[in-house]
Design a protein around this motif. Structure first.
Motif, PDB file in Angstrom:
ATOM      1  N   ARG A  65       0.836  -1.213   0.000  1.00  0.00           N
ATOM      2  CA  ARG A  65       0.000   0.000   0.000  1.00  0.00           C
ATOM      3  C   ARG A  65       0.860   1.248   0.000  1.00  0.00           C
ATOM      4  O   ARG A  65       0.615   2.197  -0.723  1.00  0.00           O
ATOM      5  N   GLY A 121      -4.803   2.989  12.521  1.00  0.00           N
ATOM      6  CA  GLY A 121      -5.629   4.167  12.794  1.00  0.00           C
ATOM      7  C   GLY A 121      -6.273   4.176  14.172  1.00  0.00           C
ATOM      8  O   GLY A 121      -6.292   5.207  14.853  1.00  0.00           O
ATOM      9  N   ASP A 133       3.210   8.309   7.519  1.00  0.00           N
ATOM     10  CA  ASP A 133       2.323   7.453   6.729  1.00  0.00           C
ATOM     11  C   ASP A 133       2.223   8.035   5.327  1.00  0.00           C
ATOM     12  O   ASP A 133       1.932   9.223   5.170  1.00  0.00           O
ATOM     13  N   SER A 190      -4.627   7.449  10.783  1.00  0.00           N
ATOM     14  CA  SER A 190      -3.444   7.787  11.602  1.00  0.00           C
ATOM     15  C   SER A 190      -2.921   9.170  11.219  1.00  0.00           C
ATOM     16  O   SER A 190      -2.628   9.991  12.096  1.00  0.00           O
ATOM     17  N   ASN A 234       8.001   8.487   2.681  1.00  0.00           N
ATOM     18  CA  ASN A 234       8.468   7.131   2.949  1.00  0.00           C
ATOM     19  C   ASN A 234       9.365   7.166   4.185  1.00  0.00           C
ATOM     20  O   ASN A 234      10.262   8.016   4.291  1.00  0.00           O
ATOM     21  N   ILE A 235       9.154   6.225   5.085  1.00  0.00           N
ATOM     22  CA  ILE A 235       9.933   6.198   6.326  1.00  0.00           C
ATOM     23  C   ILE A 235      11.436   6.125   6.044  1.00  0.00           C
ATOM     24  O   ILE A 235      12.254   6.661   6.795  1.00  0.00           O
TER      25      ILE A 235
HETATM   26  P1  ATP Z   1      -5.623   3.444   8.867  1.00  0.00           P
HETATM   27  O1  ATP Z   1      -6.307   2.551   9.863  1.00  0.00           O
HETATM   28  O2  ATP Z   1      -4.746   4.491   9.483  1.00  0.00           O
HETATM   29  O3  ATP Z   1      -6.521   4.010   7.797  1.00  0.00           O
HETATM   30  P2  ATP Z   1      -4.592   1.017   7.873  1.00  0.00           P
HETATM   31  O4  ATP Z   1      -4.646   0.287   9.163  1.00  0.00           O
HETATM   32  O5  ATP Z   1      -5.606   0.725   6.841  1.00  0.00           O
HETATM   33  O6  ATP Z   1      -4.558   2.575   8.112  1.00  0.00           O
HETATM   34  P3  ATP Z   1      -2.315  -0.473   7.049  1.00  0.00           P
HETATM   35  O7  ATP Z   1      -2.913  -1.400   6.062  1.00  0.00           O
HETATM   36  O8  ATP Z   1      -1.945  -0.977   8.396  1.00  0.00           O
HETATM   37  O9  ATP Z   1      -3.152   0.868   7.225  1.00  0.00           O
HETATM   38  O10 ATP Z   1      -1.055   0.126   6.292  1.00  0.00           O
HETATM   39  C1  ATP Z   1      -0.134   0.860   6.932  1.00  0.00           C
HETATM   40  C2  ATP Z   1       0.014   2.257   6.376  1.00  0.00           C
HETATM   41  O11 ATP Z   1       1.420   2.482   6.309  1.00  0.00           O
HETATM   42  C3  ATP Z   1      -0.535   2.534   4.958  1.00  0.00           C
HETATM   43  O12 ATP Z   1      -1.310   3.707   4.984  1.00  0.00           O
HETATM   44  C4  ATP Z   1       0.715   2.745   4.098  1.00  0.00           C
HETATM   45  O13 ATP Z   1       0.531   3.788   3.159  1.00  0.00           O
HETATM   46  C5  ATP Z   1       1.752   3.146   5.109  1.00  0.00           C
HETATM   47  N1  ATP Z   1       3.114   2.715   4.735  1.00  0.00           N
HETATM   48  C6  ATP Z   1       3.533   1.490   4.330  1.00  0.00           C
HETATM   49  N2  ATP Z   1       4.849   1.481   4.082  1.00  0.00           N
HETATM   50  C7  ATP Z   1       5.317   2.716   4.362  1.00  0.00           C
HETATM   51  C8  ATP Z   1       6.606   3.323   4.319  1.00  0.00           C
HETATM   52  N3  ATP Z   1       7.691   2.656   3.916  1.00  0.00           N
HETATM   53  N4  ATP Z   1       6.706   4.614   4.693  1.00  0.00           N
HETATM   54  C9  ATP Z   1       5.616   5.315   5.118  1.00  0.00           C
HETATM   55  N5  ATP Z   1       4.369   4.804   5.163  1.00  0.00           N
HETATM   56  C10 ATP Z   1       4.204   3.520   4.796  1.00  0.00           C
END
Ligand code: ATP
Length: 249
Positions: A41, A165, A182, A189, A200-201
């Motif tokens: 994602r 989130g 994010d 979040s 990107n982290i």
């Molecule tokens: P939310 O509940 O906040 O809407 P989620 O629980 O649906 O989010 P996840 O499926 O857990 O989100 O995904 C984790 C989040 O981390 C995603 O929004 C993604 O864009 C983000 N993400 C993934 N890899 C990286 C990275 N390398 N750097 C920054 N963000 C990232």
């Protein structure tokens, strides 16, 4: 394939490197299978951002560095993706802002908690928090609520990269000042963070450390000014605009 075998002149080198590190994280028992999906994602959003740190993200990273320097008890929360992607860089940031590192997992298992803590110990952290789990975040189910009472439980400022989130929301309700990294500006979040960093982290953490080192001798009033000048709404709008209208690199 090992990291050194990746062709550095490949146009998508950073993306290949990221995938490689996450894959390795899964093999080592650090990253969960859910973490692989989260990475996918993130990559999609990063592609749309042009795989670069946009101006508003750099401003957020500077404000975050100032906020961490101002904190009495800053904690950097780490999970399986963070450990696989930027362990060394996280340790540098913790050093620059004098913060604790706490392991905090959505899918908490004793094996993965220990593997991630060991990974950070290998990177020189003497006390990795998160294993005691004698504190709770209110309004969350049992496993996801666990924190260290003297870690995130006692923190005034927390950095929660790639946080779920629900938990980001619950931490905010506890009165913590939250810095979220994010790539999705629409994620809950990012929406609940005092300082959302849409980057990107892999790029965000070293840039925060560079800002922190540059700001380390500033007085509190100047640091507070930098924090106050940052507006989360404007930063999220700028990131969304870059994703919707930006030119692909
Ligand atoms: P939310 O509940 O906040 O809407 P989620 O629980 O649906 O989010 P996840 O499926 O857990 O989100 O995904 C984790 C989040 O981390 C995603 O929004 C993604 O864009 C983000 N993400 C993934 N890899 C990286 C990275 N390398 N750097 C920054 N963000 C990232």
């Amino acid at each position: 394939m090992s990291e050194i075998d990746l062709p550095e002149d490949h146009p998508r080198y950073q993306s290949l490197l990221t995938r490689h590190r996450i894959e390795e994280g899964v093999e080592k028992g650090i990253t969960s299978k859910q973490g692989l999906i989260a990475e996918g994602r993130g990559e999609a959003f990063d592609y749309l951002l042009g795989e670069r740190t946009i101006k508003s993200a750099d401003a957020a990273e500077r404000a975050a560095a100032a906020q961490l320097l101002l904190a009495d008890h800053p904690v950097l929360s780490v999970n399986g993706n963070v450990a696989a992607l930027v362990a060394e860089e996280m340790v540098d940031l913790a050093d620059a802002v004098d913060a604790d590192i706490e392991v905090n997992l959505f899918n908490r298992t004793p094996e993965r908690m220990e593997a991630i803590a060991a990974h950070f110990r290998e990177h020189g952290v003497t006390e990795v928090k998160g294993l005691t789990a004698d504190g709770r975040i209110p309004n969350l189910s049992h496993e996801r609520a666990k924190v260290d009472a003297d870690g995130i439980g006692a923190a005034d400022v927390v950095l929660v990269p790639l946080e779920d989130g629900d938990r980001a929301e619950a931490l905010g309700e506890m009165g913590k000042t939250e810095i979220v990294i994010d790539l999705n500006p629409l994620s809950r979040s990012a929406q609940v963070a005092a300082i959302p960093i849409v980057d990107n982290i892999i790029r965000a953490i070293p840039n925060m450390t560079a800002h922190a080192r540059e700001l380390q001798d500033e007085d509190e009033a100047r640091l507070q000014e930098i924090v106050d000048a940052f507006d989360p709404e404007t930063a999220l709008q700028a990131a969304e605009a870059a994703i919707r209208d930006g030119e692909l690199a």
